[in-house]
Design a protein around this motif. Structure first.
Motif, PDB file in Angstrom:
ATOM      1  N   PRO A 211       0.801  -1.232   0.000  1.00 48.03           N
ATOM      2  CA  PRO A 211       0.000   0.000   0.000  1.00 48.03           C
ATOM      3  C   PRO A 211       0.830   1.277   0.000  1.00 48.03           C
ATOM      4  N   LEU A 212       1.966   1.265   0.708  1.00 48.49           N
ATOM      5  CA  LEU A 212       2.812   2.453   0.734  1.00 48.49           C
ATOM      6  C   LEU A 212       3.349   2.766  -0.649  1.00 48.49           C
ATOM      7  N   ALA A 213       3.883   1.756  -1.331  1.00 49.20           N
ATOM      8  CA  ALA A 213       4.447   1.977  -2.653  1.00 49.20           C
ATOM      9  C   ALA A 213       3.388   2.454  -3.642  1.00 49.20           C
ATOM     10  N   LEU A 214       2.210   1.840  -3.614  1.00 50.52           N
ATOM     11  CA  LEU A 214       1.146   2.230  -4.539  1.00 50.52           C
ATOM     12  C   LEU A 214       0.681   3.650  -4.265  1.00 50.52           C
ATOM     13  N   SER A 215       0.495   4.001  -3.017  1.00 50.97           N
ATOM     14  CA  SER A 215       0.036   5.354  -2.695  1.00 50.97           C
ATOM     15  C   SER A 215       1.088   6.392  -3.057  1.00 50.97           C
ATOM     16  N   LEU A 216       2.360   6.083  -2.839  1.00 52.18           N
ATOM     17  CA  LEU A 216       3.420   7.026  -3.209  1.00 52.18           C
ATOM     18  C   LEU A 216       3.526   7.172  -4.722  1.00 52.18           C
ATOM     19  N   LEU A 217       3.303   6.080  -5.462  1.00 52.82           N
ATOM     20  CA  LEU A 217       3.305   6.160  -6.918  1.00 52.82           C
ATOM     21  C   LEU A 217       2.177   7.069  -7.404  1.00 52.82           C
ATOM     22  N   ALA A 218       0.985   6.890  -6.839  1.00 56.15           N
ATOM     23  CA  ALA A 218      -0.143   7.751  -7.214  1.00 56.15           C
ATOM     24  C   ALA A 218       0.138   9.200  -6.841  1.00 56.15           C
ATOM     25  N   ALA A 219       0.691   9.416  -5.650  1.00 55.34           N
ATOM     26  CA  ALA A 219       1.022  10.778  -5.229  1.00 55.34           C
ATOM     27  C   ALA A 219       2.102  11.382  -6.120  1.00 55.34           C
ATOM     28  N   LEU A 220       3.065  10.566  -6.582  1.00 55.60           N
ATOM     29  CA  LEU A 220       4.123  11.065  -7.463  1.00 55.60           C
ATOM     30  C   LEU A 220       3.532  11.592  -8.767  1.00 55.60           C
ATOM     31  N   VAL A 221       2.592  10.856  -9.333  1.00 58.36           N
ATOM     32  CA  VAL A 221       1.939  11.322 -10.559  1.00 58.36           C
ATOM     33  C   VAL A 221       1.204  12.637 -10.285  1.00 58.36           C
ATOM     34  N   GLY A 222       0.479  12.682  -9.178  1.00 60.48           N
ATOM     35  CA  GLY A 222      -0.227  13.906  -8.832  1.00 60.48           C
ATOM     36  C   GLY A 222       0.713  15.060  -8.565  1.00 60.48           C
ATOM     37  N   LEU A 223       1.816  14.808  -7.873  1.00 58.03           N
ATOM     38  CA  LEU A 223       2.770  15.871  -7.563  1.00 58.03           C
ATOM     39  C   LEU A 223       3.529  16.330  -8.804  1.00 58.03           C
ATOM     40  N   THR A 224       3.677  15.455  -9.779  1.00 58.95           N
ATOM     41  CA  THR A 224       4.266  15.883 -11.043  1.00 58.95           C
ATOM     42  C   THR A 224       3.386  16.939 -11.706  1.00 58.95           C
ATOM     43  N   VAL A 225       2.080  16.730 -11.644  1.00 60.84           N
ATOM     44  CA  VAL A 225       1.140  17.730 -12.158  1.00 60.84           C
ATOM     45  C   VAL A 225       1.265  19.025 -11.357  1.00 60.84           C
ATOM     46  N   VAL A 226       1.341  18.914 -10.032  1.00 58.28           N
ATOM     47  CA  VAL A 226       1.449  20.090  -9.176  1.00 58.28           C
ATOM     48  C   VAL A 226       2.712  20.880  -9.494  1.00 58.28           C
ATOM     49  N   ASN A 227       3.825  20.185  -9.718  1.00 60.98           N
ATOM     50  CA  ASN A 227       5.096  20.859  -9.974  1.00 60.98           C
ATOM     51  C   ASN A 227       5.152  21.523 -11.340  1.00 60.98           C
ATOM     52  N   LEU A 228       4.251  21.161 -12.217  1.00 59.19           N
ATOM     53  CA  LEU A 228       4.149  21.882 -13.486  1.00 59.19           C
ATOM     54  C   LEU A 228       3.535  23.263 -13.301  1.00 59.19           C
ATOM     55  N   LEU A 229       2.911  23.484 -12.129  1.00 61.88           N
ATOM     56  CA  LEU A 229       2.207  24.740 -11.879  1.00 61.88           C
ATOM     57  C   LEU A 229       2.718  25.465 -10.639  1.00 61.88           C
ATOM     58  N   SER A 230       3.739  24.923  -9.984  1.00 61.57           N
ATOM     59  CA  SER A 230       4.271  25.551  -8.770  1.00 61.57           C
ATOM     60  C   SER A 230       5.670  25.012  -8.494  1.00 61.57           C
ATOM     61  N   HIS A 231       6.265  25.493  -7.386  1.00 63.94           N
ATOM     62  CA  HIS A 231       7.598  25.031  -6.964  1.00 63.94           C
ATOM     63  C   HIS A 231       7.459  24.032  -5.816  1.00 63.94           C
ATOM     64  N   ALA A 232       6.613  23.034  -5.991  1.00 60.09           N
ATOM     65  CA  ALA A 232       6.265  22.141  -4.887  1.00 60.09           C
ATOM     66  C   ALA A 232       7.471  21.395  -4.333  1.00 60.09           C
ATOM     67  N   TRP A 233       8.378  20.932  -5.197  1.00 57.72           N
ATOM     68  CA  TRP A 233       9.528  20.176  -4.706  1.00 57.72           C
ATOM     69  C   TRP A 233      10.530  21.070  -3.973  1.00 57.72           C
ATOM     70  N   SER A 234      10.297  22.384  -3.955  1.00 52.47           N
ATOM     71  CA  SER A 234      11.141  23.272  -3.163  1.00 52.47           C
ATOM     72  C   SER A 234      10.650  23.384  -1.721  1.00 52.47           C
ATOM     73  N   ASP A 235       9.448  22.897  -1.449  1.00 49.67           N
ATOM     74  CA  ASP A 235       8.904  22.956  -0.098  1.00 49.67           C
ATOM     75  C   ASP A 235       9.493  21.842   0.749  1.00 49.67           C
ATOM     76  N   ASP A 236      10.064  22.196   1.889  1.00 54.15           N
ATOM     77  CA  ASP A 236      10.776  21.210   2.703  1.00 54.15           C
ATOM     78  C   ASP A 236       9.858  20.161   3.305  1.00 54.15           C
ATOM     79  N   THR A 237       8.654  20.540   3.725  1.00 56.75           N
ATOM     80  CA  THR A 237       7.750  19.551   4.319  1.00 56.75           C
ATOM     81  C   THR A 237       7.387  18.463   3.325  1.00 56.75           C
TER      82      THR A 237
END
Length: 463
Positions: free
Chosen positions: A390-416
């Motif tokens: 479950p951890l790997a699957l949820s992180l994979l789904a979140a990675l796809v979602g965060l890739t979309v987010v990073n196309l519109l913001s500096h999300a990977w610059s946020d330390d949290t």
């Protein structure tokens, strides 16, 4: 002290520090601002996790040197060498920028830190998860318990607390973090950020627990009543961030979870027809509501009678155009710290592209973008190969979602966000691949014993 005892102590200590960082990071913004009201050293307080990371790196290097299991499970991976190549290129561009005096020392140091710290944490968590069961056994509590806290506080902000409540804990727009944010300076639309640095980072962070809760709910053996209650609450908190990039990221994560959990069963004519009807309804509703003030503000982030001189959409578009222009004219970048949040310290030469990948190109060129995308693909592939977990699957789904987010913001610059997602991804690397897990769990077929052939003398006597 014996070598075995020292190794056990180091493994236990570093694993505990990794757990501490993952648990505390969702409250990092709030705690550092509040603590700065006591001694005033806000910038120094923000570096507490980097100080702990340095201790973790020292312990991880000891394991690499003196533990053959750690070396065989990690150093032989192509992903490891890809990470080292990317880090080497970032450091080389930093050296060149320093020699050319294109960036201040503070901006340069912060830029290198932002670009590399989460990858270093990923490697450390990976190395330790290979060697101890402490992290793989605790990841659910490390992720969900802090998430419950920040979601609950966000709901209090949305429905009960006054908008400037956080100003009592040292929040202010001039020196730390704004106590609240609005859409285009419209006080009727307050964006919640919980204990994070802002509503956009909070929305991006929520993709991690939301993805896990979706995985649990769609997995009968993992589902319980608390998940059915907390997921809607998390979605309500996500809504009140008014972060459109996070909304799109959550939708992308949901599609990934559904596709992996149900596969071809989703691609029936009836279901495709329902999806088509839903899209038509959504588009029609958007067209019908395009002149509605609430829809304009929440979804479009604009309004004809807004008091803001420039809408957020116009600011995003202008920043994106400038970033693309920088990539075309400077294919090797200007060096870490010359773009993104770190550029605020570069003597007024701030460059915010509103896109993490373009920011990376502005700093270290097209090569950095290519290497970083390869790292993401490599990590995504390893998570895919462990999708039974479950951890790997949820992180994979979140990675796809965060890739979309990073196309519109500096999300990977946020330390949290980076410490939590990449730390958990390192822990997920210790899980067996799906094929290995299936092979280990399948029943072993024992061959039937062959009938013993009777001696020739007995056969002749019988005949």
């Amino acid at each position: 002290m014996k070598a075995s005892t020292l190794k056990y102590f180091i493994i236990s200590l570093v694993a505990s520090l990794i757990s501490l960082i993952i648990v505390v990071m969702p409250f990092h913004g709030f705690l550092t601002v509040w603590a700065s009201t006591i001694d005033g050293h806000y910038t120094a307080l923000r570096l507490w996790k980097e100080a702990l990371l340095l201790l973790c790196v020292i312990g991880a290097l000891y394991l690499v040197l003196f533990d053959s299991k750690v070396r065989s499970r990690t150093m032989t991976r192509r992903l490891m060498w890809l990470l080292l190549a990317y880090s080497g290129w970032i450091l080389l561009r930093a050296l060149i920028a320093h020699l050319n005096h294109t960036v201040t020392d503070k901006a340069l140091a912060y830029g290198v830190l932002v670009d590399l710290r989460f990858l270093v944490f990923f490697l450390v968590a990976w190395l330790l998860a290979v060697r101890t069961t402490q992290l793989p056994a605790q990841w659910q509590r490390l992720l969900l318990w802090p998430a419950y806290g920040v979601i609950g506080f966000a709901l209090l902000q949305a429905f009960i607390l006054p908008h400037d409540f956080l100003s009592h804990f040292g929040y202010n727009e001039a020196t730390t973090i704004p106590p609240f944010e609005t859409i285009n300076n419209n006080s009727q639309y307050i964006r919640v950020s919980s204990t994070m640095r802002g509503p956009n980072p909070f929305g991006a962070y929520l993709l991690i627990p939301i993805s896990l809760l979706m995985v649990y709910i769609l997995t009968p053996l993992k589902r319980n009543r608390s998940h059915l209650v907390i997921l809607p609450l998390a979605l309500v908190a996500l809504y009140f961030t008014y972060s459109r990039s996070a909304w799109l990221g959550a939708l992308a994560a949901l599609v990934v979870v559904l596709a992996i959990r149900f596969g071809n069963r989703l691609l029936t004519t009836k279901r495709l027809a329902l999806v088509a009807v839903a899209l038509v309804v959504i588009v029609s509703a958007g067209l019908a509501l395009r002149t509605n003030h609430r829809f304009e503000n929440i979804v479009l982030h604009t309004q004809t009678n807004s008091t803001s001189a420039q809408s957020s959409n116009q600011g995003h578009l202008a920043a994106l155009k400038n970033g693309v222009s920088d990539l075309v004219h400077q294919p090797f970048g200007r060096g870490p710290g010359t773009a993104g949040p770190a550029s605020v310290y570069n003597d007024g030469k701030t460059r915010l592209a509103e896109d993490y990948y373009i920011q990376l190109g502005q700093e270290a060129g097209w090569l950095a973008i290519g290497l970083f995308l390869l790292i993401n693909f490599g990590v995504g592939y390893l998570l895919w190969s462990r999708r039974a977990d479950p951890l790997a699957l949820s992180l994979l789904a979140a990675l796809v979602g965060l890739t979309v987010v990073n196309l519109l913001s500096h999300a990977w610059s946020d330390d949290t966000l980076t410490y939590v997602w990449w730390g958990l991804a390192g822990i997920a690397m210790a899980q067996p691949a799906t094929a290995e897990l299936a092979e280990a769990s399948s029943p072993v077929k024992t061959p039937k014993p062959s009938k013993a052939r009777k001696p020739a003398r007995q056969r002749r006597a019988k005949s």
